[in-house]
Structure formats: structure tokens, C-alpha cells
Design an enzyme around this catalytic site. Structure first.
Site: not given
Ligand code: ATP
Ligand code: MG
Length: 564
Positions: A37, A263, A273
Site C-alpha cells: 500500500e 510476519r 508503517k
Molecule cells: P504495515 O502494518 O507496516 O502498514 P502492511 O501489511 O499494511 O504493513 P503493506 O504495504 O500492505 O503493509 O505490505 C505489503 C506486503 O508486505 C504485504 O503482503 C504484507 O503482508 C507484507 N508485510 C508487511 N509487513 C510485514 C512484516 N512485518 N513481515 C513480513 N511481511 C510483511
Molecule cells: Mg496491508
């Protein structure tokens, strides 16, 4: 990375699934995707997902799409898109084909929403957020049908059209899938699939004022792109039945499958984020790429290499069990890379003046030192010695402590003692000069001209220390970084915000440091091992007059020692 190298990587449960799929001809070609995102900068957790998605595609000669999951225009921006592109490329990966955006599929998603309405599987609901929550029930209690659940297809089509045309305020109504208000899985209790947002979008401008919810957009985007293995983190496990419900109930061109993995959580930092954004917005750090941040751009500026981050992701592996990874593992990965790849140099971070009283003013003597002790191909560097030198303050003590055992000996300089200057002569400290506070401000030493490349006769130096010539060195600012938080899990405390656990010593600036002349004009992101001090990286804040140098990591894990 060559295919050979990636093929030798240890396998994980996802690779096992893929190998079995390939053997059974379930898929001809593997297609994965990385779906950020664009609402912040990527962090080390994303690096895990990037290495998994791109690495898997590479390993099986498939492709990995890059898809911006841009269904939340309120929080997204072009700045974030640009940073994400740059981070992925820097890590050494290339997406297949054009960059994808979920927003490119908005027309298709809208048509599929209409399809659900026509099938009697979606309805426009006027319940507000609060009321909808109450109707939803709880884990132990079934939900209650919305009073709008049985609207006719015609009414729903008309209302949805009016939603799209901007006739309603935000929150006035939403489109919901009609599934089962008593489903054990709460995600199936008539989830919202479209909501009204009068926000202009960075890709589609003002075309839309209704936007699909993540759950409605994600699987369908996977289907449009022909994603074979949609890899996401474990918190989406409960969403999988919904993912599959949409795929089953829509005329999608492909059936993708979702698989979850755990994760990455890293201690002494945070990987969210939203919280990282708070650190930036509240000026707890200078920017998203502050070298203390666990963002990819922060780690890059700190001195981490793409290779070390990929190596780290290999080390932690991919499983379905949640756990917290020790920051020491990340640091071990960069130490390992830089130990073999970083040229050596000398930098005196907190200088103490040394005068070689038996050396003439104006004389320069140049020494050739290897850039790397174990790698001749890295060549040599020239280091100049003069009468006026600088050594590290902590490398001198007036009175040598009494050694408790032979491992505990003082290995540096002391009054009346000798020490070797790395790559040059042995010097002896004969006297000290003090200021009015009684602090030592200068050492009066003599060098032994017989000790260039050979041991002194009749006495033994304590050890070897690093040094620079005052005249033949460059001024620099050294920025020493430490962990951003004092608590291993800054997020664990229910009563105190993670902001209360910031480490006040996470940045120490040493502005009077000096580095050997061979670094003059060094470009940002050049990395070095400063002898005895750690691994360092030139910062983009450097100017022609003054280098700014970030400490990436100390030579050894001082935290592990402190814990014992
Ligand atoms: P955040 O909680 O930091 O905003 P998010 O999952 O909302 O993380 P995205 O931009 O949607 O952020 O993440 C893109 C991809 O990275 C998704 O497939 C997500 O599952 C993966 N991802 C995000 N954070 C992690 C993590 N800590 N470990 C492994 N994969 C992750
Ligand atoms: Mg997400």
C-alpha cells in the site's frame, strides 16, 4: 543474483507447495506479487515479503508482479510510490512487466460488484459504522441481519449507481456482500465491499468517489493478474474464506490461492508503517530514511547492503510460527558482508593530540597500508605521518591499570609506555600536557625509527592503536547510532506508548572527528571498516569541506555482551 545461487537457497514450506504444484502440473509458470500500500516507506518486514515473493519467482523461473494496493487514497501519495520503487530496485529485484495498480482494475471491480448485486449477493446498507458494528455480533454471539439486507436487486442497483455518482455523503451507506450474519468467521458476516470516499486519487483523479475495500480488491486483482500463489502474512488467514468466497462467486478469469506466512518482528524496533510515520511526524527521527529507522531506505543510509538484507531474510526463513527476531541477527548479516567487502581505513572519532617530539615540523612520511588485510585485490592506500598526530582519547590512560590476569592487560598507550601506531612506528609516551582543569590535552611522545616493519629492540609495545596525522587527515562528523528503543518490545506496554521508550542515546554526534586523507571526496554510500571502531558509511549530508559518516554497526555485538 544468478539462478544457480537462488536455487541453492534453503527451501521453505511455500517452496514445497510450489514444487508439488509444478510436479503435478497445477501450474506451468509461477506468478507471485508484492502488493504494497503506498501509504509509507517500506521497512525490514517488507524486505522479508519482497525476498519471498521476488525470490520465489526467481527460483522457479516465474515472475513477480509489483502491485500498488491503492484503495485508500486518503493515506497514499506519489512520494511513497517512488520510494517503494527505489527500494525494490536497490534490493536487486525486478518486477515482471508494467507496474500494476489496483486502481487500474476499478472499472472491473465495479462491474463485479454489480454482478454480485444482480445475483442477490450484495446490497446497499445504510447502517452507520457504530450500528453496523453492533449488528455484527461478537465471537460468541451471532450477528443480526441489517434492516437493509433484503432490498431488491433493482433498488440496490439504483442506490449503488447513486453512490458512484456522488449523491451521498461519506458514511451514509456502503455496499456489503450478502453472506452469513451468523458465520463463525466474523469476516463472512456481510463484509463491506465498497465505501464512499470523496477523495481524489493519485492515479484516477476525481473519477471515483467510491472505493473498494482491500478484501474485495485483493483477490480479484490476483485473479486478473493470474497470480498462482498469493503470499501474505498470517493476520490474513481469517480472511482466506472471504478471499475464496469472492473468487467462487465472481466470473473471474483465474483462481489464485492465498498462503500465509508469519510476519517479521524485530526487537528494539517497530515494523508498522503507521507507527513509523508517527516517529517522522513527531520529529522523533529526522525523516523516513533516518539511519535509525528500520525502513529499507534508513537501513541503506545507515550502511546496510542489499546483499546483507537478503542474507538476513534467508537466515530468518519463512514459516507459519510467529516469533521475534533478535536485532543481533540483522547486525550479524551486515558484519559478515562488510568484513569481506569493506576497505579498511583509520578514523579518530574523539581526538587526543600527540606530538612526536623527535620528528621535525614539516616532515611527511607516507606508509602504504593494505585496503584489506585478506584481499590483496583491493589494493593499498597511502597514510601520511607527521609530527602532529591524533589518537583516540580512550586509547590513552595516564596510569596503566594493574592487570588481574594476562587477558586483562592494558593494550593501549599509557605514560612511560609504548604502543604501535597501526602500519607505522612504535611510539613511547614520555610526558603529558594538561589544561587548567587537570585534563590531559596533549601527549609528548617519541617514535622509534627502527620499528618500521619490525619489532622494537629491548622493549615491548602494549598493543596497536589507530591514528591520523593532524595535517594529513580530513575533518569529519561521525554519527554514532544505537537502537531506537530502550525496550526489546516497545509496543508491548498497554499503558505506555512506544514513543515513551525512545532511546535518548540512539544518536551521538561527534563533530571533531578526523579521517585519513584517502577518504577525501568519498561518495555517499561508500562503506569502510574503520580499524577498531566498526563499520561506517559516508552520508549524503557530506559537503566538500566535511564528510559526514554514519556508523553502521560496531565490530562486535556489544549488546550481547552487556546482557550477560
Ligand atoms: P504495515 O502494518 O507496516 O502498514 P502492511 O501489511 O499494511 O504493513 P503493506 O504495504 O500492505 O503493509 O505490505 C505489503 C506486503 O508486505 C504485504 O503482503 C504484507 O503482508 C507484507 N508485510 C508487511 N509487513 C510485514 C512484516 N512485518 N513481515 C513480513 N511481511 C510483511
Ligand atoms: Mg496491508
Amino acid at each position: 543474483m544468478s539462478n544457480n545461487e537462488s536455487n541453492q537457497k534453503p527451501t521453505n514450506f511455500i517452496h514445497q507447495i510450489i514444487e508439488s504444484d509444478l510436479q503435478n502440473n497445477v501450474h506451468e509458470k509461477i506468478v507471485t506479487r508484492f502488493p504494497p500500500e503506498p501509504n509509507g516507506y517500506l521497512h525490514i518486514g517488507h524486505a522479508k515479503s519482497i525476498c519471498l515473493n521476488f525470490g520465489t519467482a526467481e527460483k522457479y523461473n516465474g515472475v513477480c508482479n509489483l502491485r500498488f494496493d491503492d484503495t485508500n487514497p486518503d493515506k497514499e501519495s506519489q512520494e511513497y510510490i517512488d520510494s517503494i520503487l527505489s527500494d525494490i530496485k536497490w534490493l536487486g529485484y525486478q518486477w515482471g512487466g508494467e507496474i500494476c495498480y489496483t486502481s487500474t482494475y476499478f472499472d472491473q471491480l465495479f462491474d463485479w460488484a454489480i454482478h454480485l448485486i444482480k445475483e442477490g449477493k450484495a446490497y446497499v446498507c445504510d447502517l452507520g459504522v457504530e450500528a453496523a458494528r453492533e449488528y455484527r455480533g461478537s465471537f460468541s454471539e451471532a450477528g443480526t441481519d441489517s434492516p437493509y439486507r433484503n432490498r431488491s436487486v433493482e433498488e440496490n442497483l439504483a442506490l449503488f449507481e447513486r453512490m458512484k455518482n456522488g449523491e451521498f455523503k461519506e458514511g451514509a451507506c456502503s455496499l456489503r456482500a450478502k453472506i452469513d450474519m451468523s458465520a463463525a468467521n466474523m469476516n463472512l458476516r456481510d463484509p463491506m465491499i465498497y465505501r464512499i470516499l470523496h477523495t481524489s486519487h493519485h492515479q484516477t483523479g476525481d473519477k471515483w468517489c467510491i472505493y473498494p475495500i482491500y478484501d474485495f480488491a485483493h483477490g480479484q486483482s490476483d485473479a486478473i493478474e493470474g497470480i498462482t500463489h498469493s503470499l501474505c502474512t498470517l493476520e490474513f488467514e481469517d480472511h482466506r474464506p472471504l478471499y475464496e468466497w469472492f473468487i467462487e462467486n465472481l466470473p473471474v478469469p483465474y483462481t489464485p490461492k492465498q498462503y500465509e506466512f508469519s510476519r517479521l518482528e524485530l526487537n528494539y524496533t517497530i515494523t508498522s508503517k503507521r507507527k513509523l510515520k508517527q516517529l517522522v511526524d513527531d520529529n522523533a527521527v529526522t525523516s523516513w530514511n533516518d539511519p535509525r529507522m528500520p525502513t529499507i531506505s534508513g537501513l541503506r543510509r545507515r550502511g546496510y547492503t542489499p546483499k546483507s538484507l537478503r542474507q538476513f531474510c534467508d537466515m530468518i526463513g519463512v514459516t507459519r510460527s510467529n516469533g521475534v527476531v533478535d536485532m543481533g541477527m540483522l547486525e550479524a548479516a551486515i558484519r559478515e558482508d562488510l568484513d569481506s567487502s569493506a576497505p579498511r581505513a583509520m578514523c579518530v572519532t574523539r581526538p587526543l593530540k600527540v606530538t612526536l617530539t623527535n620528528m621535525e615540523e614539516g616532515v611527511e612520511e607516507w606508509f602504504e597500508l593494505p585496503a584489506h588485510p585478506k584481499d590483496e585485490s583491493m589494493g593499498v592506500r597511502r597514510v601520511g605521518l607527521t609530527r602532529n598526530l591524533l589518537i583516540e582519547q580512550e586509547d590513552f590512560i595516564e596510569e596503566k591499570p594493574v592487570a588481574k590476569n594476562k587477558h586483562d592487560k592494558w593494550k593501549r598507550l599509557a605514560t612511560g609506555d609504548a604502543v604501535r601506531l597501526r602500519g607505522a612506528y612504535v611510539i613511547t609516551c614520555n610526558d603529558v600536557v594538561k589544561n587548567e582543569l587537570g585534563e590531559v590535552i596533549e601527549l609528548l611522545c617519541t617514535y622509534d625509527p627502527e620499528t618500521k616493519g619490525s619489532n622494537p629492540q629491548g622493549y615491548k609495545p602494549n598493543g596497536v592503536i589507530h591514528w591520523v596525522s593532524e595535517e594529513l587527515s580530513e575533518p569529519c562528523e561521525v554519527r554514532l547510532y544505537d537502537r531506537l528503543f530502550t525496550e526489546a518490545n516497545p509496543d508491548a506496554d498497554k499503558e505506555h506508548s512506544f514513543m515513551e521508550f525512545l532511546n535518548p542515546e540512539s544518536l551521538v554526534i561527534l563533530s571533531d572527528s578526523r579521517v585519513e586523507r584517502s577518504l577525501k571526496g568519498a561518495e555517499p554510500e561508500t562503506r569502510y571498516q574503520f580499524e577498531r571502531m566498526g563499520y561506517f558509511c559516508i552520508d549524503a549530508d557530506s559537503s566538500e569541506d566535511k564528510l559526514v559518516i554514519n556508523r553502521t554497526v560496531t565490530l562486535r555485538d556489544s549488546w550481547a555482551k552487556a546482557k550477560k
